[in-house]
Design an enzyme around this catalytic site. Structure first.
Site, mmCIF file in Angstrom:
data_model
loop_
_atom_site.group_PDB
_atom_site.id
_atom_site.type_symbol
_atom_site.label_atom_id
_atom_site.label_comp_id
_atom_site.label_asym_id
_atom_site.label_seq_id
_atom_site.Cartn_x
_atom_site.Cartn_y
_atom_site.Cartn_z
ATOM 1 N N GLU A 3 -10.304 -10.082 -7.208
ATOM 2 C CA GLU A 3 -9.206 -9.115 -7.096
ATOM 3 C C GLU A 3 -8.135 -9.365 -8.157
ATOM 4 O O GLU A 3 -7.545 -8.417 -8.681
ATOM 5 C CB GLU A 3 -8.610 -9.185 -5.690
ATOM 6 C CG GLU A 3 -9.588 -8.647 -4.642
ATOM 7 C CD GLU A 3 -9.129 -8.845 -3.214
ATOM 8 O OE1 GLU A 3 -8.004 -9.359 -2.999
ATOM 9 O OE2 GLU A 3 -9.895 -8.487 -2.303
ATOM 10 N N HIS A 25 -2.108 -5.396 1.617
ATOM 11 C CA HIS A 25 -3.414 -6.028 1.458
ATOM 12 C C HIS A 25 -3.210 -7.500 1.177
ATOM 13 O O HIS A 25 -2.219 -7.887 0.559
ATOM 14 C CB HIS A 25 -4.179 -5.396 0.279
ATOM 15 C CG HIS A 25 -5.322 -6.244 -0.203
ATOM 16 N ND1 HIS A 25 -6.514 -6.313 0.465
ATOM 17 C CD2 HIS A 25 -5.426 -7.102 -1.248
ATOM 18 C CE1 HIS A 25 -7.313 -7.169 -0.167
ATOM 19 N NE2 HIS A 25 -6.676 -7.663 -1.210
ATOM 20 N N LYS A 42 0.821 -1.212 0.000
ATOM 21 C CA LYS A 42 0.000 0.000 0.000
ATOM 22 C C LYS A 42 0.861 1.271 0.000
ATOM 23 O O LYS A 42 2.074 1.210 0.272
ATOM 24 C CB LYS A 42 -0.933 -0.034 1.214
ATOM 25 C CG LYS A 42 -1.954 -1.178 1.165
ATOM 26 C CD LYS A 42 -2.907 -1.111 2.353
ATOM 27 C CE LYS A 42 -3.952 -2.214 2.296
ATOM 28 N NZ LYS A 42 -4.916 -2.107 3.422
HETATM 29 P P1 ATP Z 1 -7.200 -5.667 3.430
HETATM 30 O O1 ATP Z 1 -8.551 -5.971 2.813
HETATM 31 O O2 ATP Z 1 -6.629 -4.347 2.990
HETATM 32 O O3 ATP Z 1 -6.235 -6.803 3.270
HETATM 33 P P2 ATP Z 1 -8.236 -6.448 6.007
HETATM 34 O O4 ATP Z 1 -8.927 -7.542 5.249
HETATM 35 O O5 ATP Z 1 -7.335 -6.831 7.120
HETATM 36 O O6 ATP Z 1 -7.415 -5.513 5.015
HETATM 37 P P3 ATP Z 1 -10.688 -4.979 5.957
HETATM 38 O O7 ATP Z 1 -11.707 -5.068 7.036
HETATM 39 O O8 ATP Z 1 -10.949 -5.649 4.653
HETATM 40 O O9 ATP Z 1 -9.300 -5.437 6.589
HETATM 41 O O10 ATP Z 1 -10.430 -3.420 5.708
HETATM 42 C C1 ATP Z 1 -9.858 -2.961 4.494
HETATM 43 C C2 ATP Z 1 -8.919 -1.827 4.801
HETATM 44 O O11 ATP Z 1 -9.670 -0.716 5.301
HETATM 45 C C3 ATP Z 1 -7.910 -2.111 5.920
HETATM 46 O O12 ATP Z 1 -6.784 -2.812 5.477
HETATM 47 C C4 ATP Z 1 -7.550 -0.707 6.370
HETATM 48 O O13 ATP Z 1 -6.631 -0.082 5.469
HETATM 49 C C5 ATP Z 1 -8.914 -0.013 6.285
HETATM 50 N N1 ATP Z 1 -9.645 -0.113 7.555
HETATM 51 C C6 ATP Z 1 -10.277 -1.199 8.064
HETATM 52 N N2 ATP Z 1 -10.865 -0.917 9.245
HETATM 53 C C7 ATP Z 1 -10.608 0.380 9.487
HETATM 54 C C8 ATP Z 1 -10.933 1.284 10.548
HETATM 55 N N3 ATP Z 1 -11.660 0.894 11.602
HETATM 56 N N4 ATP Z 1 -10.489 2.556 10.466
HETATM 57 C C9 ATP Z 1 -9.769 2.979 9.404
HETATM 58 N N5 ATP Z 1 -9.425 2.192 8.366
HETATM 59 C C10 ATP Z 1 -9.820 0.904 8.403
HETATM 60 MG MG MG Z 2 -10.111 -7.196 3.523
#
Ligand code: ATP
Ligand code: MG
Length: 131
Positions: free
Chosen positions: A128, A117, A11
């Site tokens: 994706e 990610h 990222k």
């Molecule tokens: P990714 O999909 O990027 O691999 P993840 O699966 O661990 O991450 P997701 O819940 O899919 O988490 O959230 C996608 C992205 O959104 C996170 O990686 C982060 O960058 C952002 N994000 C998630 N939760 C929050 C939050 N509470 N506050 C701010 N940003 C968040």
């Molecule tokens: Mg995710």
């Protein structure tokens, strides 16, 4: 375990901070195979489409802004159980709470700026990778 493909993204925060090499080293040591890799700048619309499952969440606008704020490295990975394996290597979403030794623990900054990610399930990995 079966051979799978998954999508990884380094990222903007991690690219900006100069962590591309460190993260690629982790991938090569895993070992996961890099099938394809590209440095791209996502526009806001692509970022929103990529994370469309989170549309409506309070952090969605900031997330799209962040993901389009600078270049990212998009990597197609392949290996035994690659989806779960890569998720294990990156650690929990909140980089501030991620254990040392995980990529987010070592190179991420916060719950948003979390360095990488990883696709979470096979169906999302397929979307994706096509994206
Ligand atoms: P990714 O999909 O990027 O691999 P993840 O699966 O661990 O991450 P997701 O819940 O899919 O988490 O959230 C996608 C992205 O959104 C996170 O990686 C982060 O960058 C952002 N994000 C998630 N939760 C929050 C939050 N509470 N506050 C701010 N940003 C968040
Ligand atoms: Mg995710």
């Amino acid at each position: 375990m079966k051979t799978e493909r998954t999508l990884a993204i380094i990222k903007p925060d991690a690219v900006q901070a100069g962590h591309i090499g460190h993260i690629l080293t982790r991938i090569e040591q895993a070992p996961l195979r890099i099938v394809a890799m590209r440095l791209v700048r996502l526009d806001r619309e692509s970022a929103a489409n990529f994370y469309r499952e989170h549309a409506g969440r309070c952090f969605f606008n900031d997330l799209c802004q962040y993901m389009s704020s600078g270049p990212v490295v998009v990597i197609l990975l392949e290996g035994e159980g690659a989806i779960a394996r890569w998720r294990e290597m990156i650690g929990p979403t909140d980089a501030a709470a991620a254990p040392p030794g995980t990529i987010r623990g070592d190179f991420g900054e916060s719950v948003q700026n979390n360095a990488v990610h990883g696709s979470d399930i096979a169906e999302h990995a397929r979307f994706e990778i096509n994206f």
